[in-house]
Design a protein around this motif. Sequence first.
Motif, PDB file in Angstrom:
ATOM      1  N   GLU A  32       0.856  -1.176   0.000  1.00 25.40           N
ATOM      2  CA  GLU A  32       0.000   0.000   0.000  1.00 25.40           C
ATOM      3  C   GLU A  32       0.892   1.225   0.000  1.00 25.40           C
ATOM      4  O   GLU A  32       2.020   1.188   0.469  1.00 25.40           O
ATOM      5  CB  GLU A  32      -0.912   0.020   1.227  1.00 25.40           C
ATOM      6  CG  GLU A  32      -2.103  -0.867   1.093  1.00 25.40           C
ATOM      7  CD  GLU A  32      -3.160  -0.525   2.128  1.00 25.40           C
ATOM      8  OE1 GLU A  32      -2.983   0.459   2.863  1.00 25.40           O
ATOM      9  OE2 GLU A  32      -4.147  -1.242   2.181  1.00 25.40           O
ATOM     10  N   TRP A  33       0.386   2.321  -0.512  1.00 25.73           N
ATOM     11  CA  TRP A  33       1.159   3.553  -0.570  1.00 25.73           C
ATOM     12  C   TRP A  33       0.911   4.358   0.684  1.00 25.73           C
ATOM     13  O   TRP A  33      -0.230   4.587   1.069  1.00 25.73           O
ATOM     14  CB  TRP A  33       0.769   4.352  -1.807  1.00 25.73           C
ATOM     15  CG  TRP A  33       1.154   3.673  -3.071  1.00 25.73           C
ATOM     16  CD1 TRP A  33       0.374   2.847  -3.828  1.00 25.73           C
ATOM     17  CD2 TRP A  33       2.418   3.717  -3.713  1.00 25.73           C
ATOM     18  NE1 TRP A  33       1.080   2.402  -4.907  1.00 25.73           N
ATOM     19  CE2 TRP A  33       2.335   2.926  -4.872  1.00 25.73           C
ATOM     20  CE3 TRP A  33       3.610   4.367  -3.436  1.00 25.73           C
ATOM     21  CZ2 TRP A  33       3.405   2.761  -5.740  1.00 25.73           C
ATOM     22  CZ3 TRP A  33       4.672   4.204  -4.308  1.00 25.73           C
ATOM     23  CH2 TRP A  33       4.570   3.411  -5.440  1.00 25.73           C
ATOM     24  N   GLU A  34       1.985   4.786   1.319  1.00 22.86           N
ATOM     25  CA  GLU A  34       1.862   5.627   2.502  1.00 22.86           C
ATOM     26  C   GLU A  34       2.414   7.017   2.186  1.00 22.86           C
ATOM     27  O   GLU A  34       3.382   7.161   1.439  1.00 22.86           O
ATOM     28  CB  GLU A  34       2.572   5.019   3.706  1.00 22.86           C
ATOM     29  CG  GLU A  34       4.064   4.894   3.575  1.00 22.86           C
ATOM     30  CD  GLU A  34       4.701   4.232   4.782  1.00 22.86           C
ATOM     31  OE1 GLU A  34       5.666   4.820   5.306  1.00 22.86           O
ATOM     32  OE2 GLU A  34       4.246   3.160   5.176  1.00 22.86           O
ATOM     33  N   ASP A  35       1.807   8.032   2.752  1.00 22.59           N
ATOM     34  CA  ASP A  35       2.186   9.411   2.497  1.00 22.59           C
ATOM     35  C   ASP A  35       3.502   9.742   3.191  1.00 22.59           C
ATOM     36  O   ASP A  35       3.726   9.356   4.327  1.00 22.59           O
ATOM     37  CB  ASP A  35       1.105  10.357   3.002  1.00 22.59           C
ATOM     38  CG  ASP A  35      -0.237  10.101   2.323  1.00 22.59           C
ATOM     39  OD1 ASP A  35      -0.246   9.454   1.269  1.00 22.59           O
ATOM     40  OD2 ASP A  35      -1.258  10.557   2.858  1.00 22.59           O
ATOM     41  N   VAL A  36       4.371  10.443   2.473  1.00 15.21           N
ATOM     42  CA  VAL A  36       5.679  10.821   3.012  1.00 15.21           C
ATOM     43  C   VAL A  36       5.724  12.316   3.305  1.00 15.21           C
ATOM     44  O   VAL A  36       6.015  12.729   4.418  1.00 15.21           O
ATOM     45  CB  VAL A  36       6.817  10.438   2.039  1.00 15.21           C
ATOM     46  CG1 VAL A  36       8.156  10.885   2.568  1.00 15.21           C
ATOM     47  CG2 VAL A  36       6.805   8.955   1.779  1.00 15.21           C
ATOM     48  N   MET A  37       5.451  13.138   2.294  1.00 17.82           N
ATOM     49  CA  MET A  37       5.506  14.587   2.491  1.00 17.82           C
ATOM     50  C   MET A  37       4.706  15.276   1.395  1.00 17.82           C
ATOM     51  O   MET A  37       4.461  14.712   0.338  1.00 17.82           O
ATOM     52  CB  MET A  37       6.944  15.089   2.495  1.00 17.82           C
ATOM     53  CG  MET A  37       7.663  14.949   1.176  1.00 17.82           C
ATOM     54  SD  MET A  37       9.372  15.484   1.194  1.00 17.82           S
ATOM     55  CE  MET A  37      10.186  14.016   1.752  1.00 17.82           C
TER      56      MET A  37
END
Length: 89
Positions: A32-37
């Motif tokens: 899954e894609w997780e938010d970084v910035m």
Amino acid sequence: MNPAKLNRRILLQKKSNGEEDESGYPTSPENEWEDVMTVYAFREPLRGREFFAAAAANAELTLRYKIRYREGITPDMRFKDLNNSRICN
């Protein structure tokens, strides 16, 4: 780079490795894609030679996003344009 041109907000994301609880069972799915910035960017269309070079490689690359230098950005990340919800890998 002219800061006035940085008029689009993009969200940089990376793939998660999946998390496990104390027993070793997964609590979140892998890949899954997780938010970084979230950063500001400048969007510009490709022109001339750049556009034809992208077309020769059978790519659908027609836009370029430019941001200021930030540490921690890697090639395996993707970004989402928050102005129109376009996702780019």
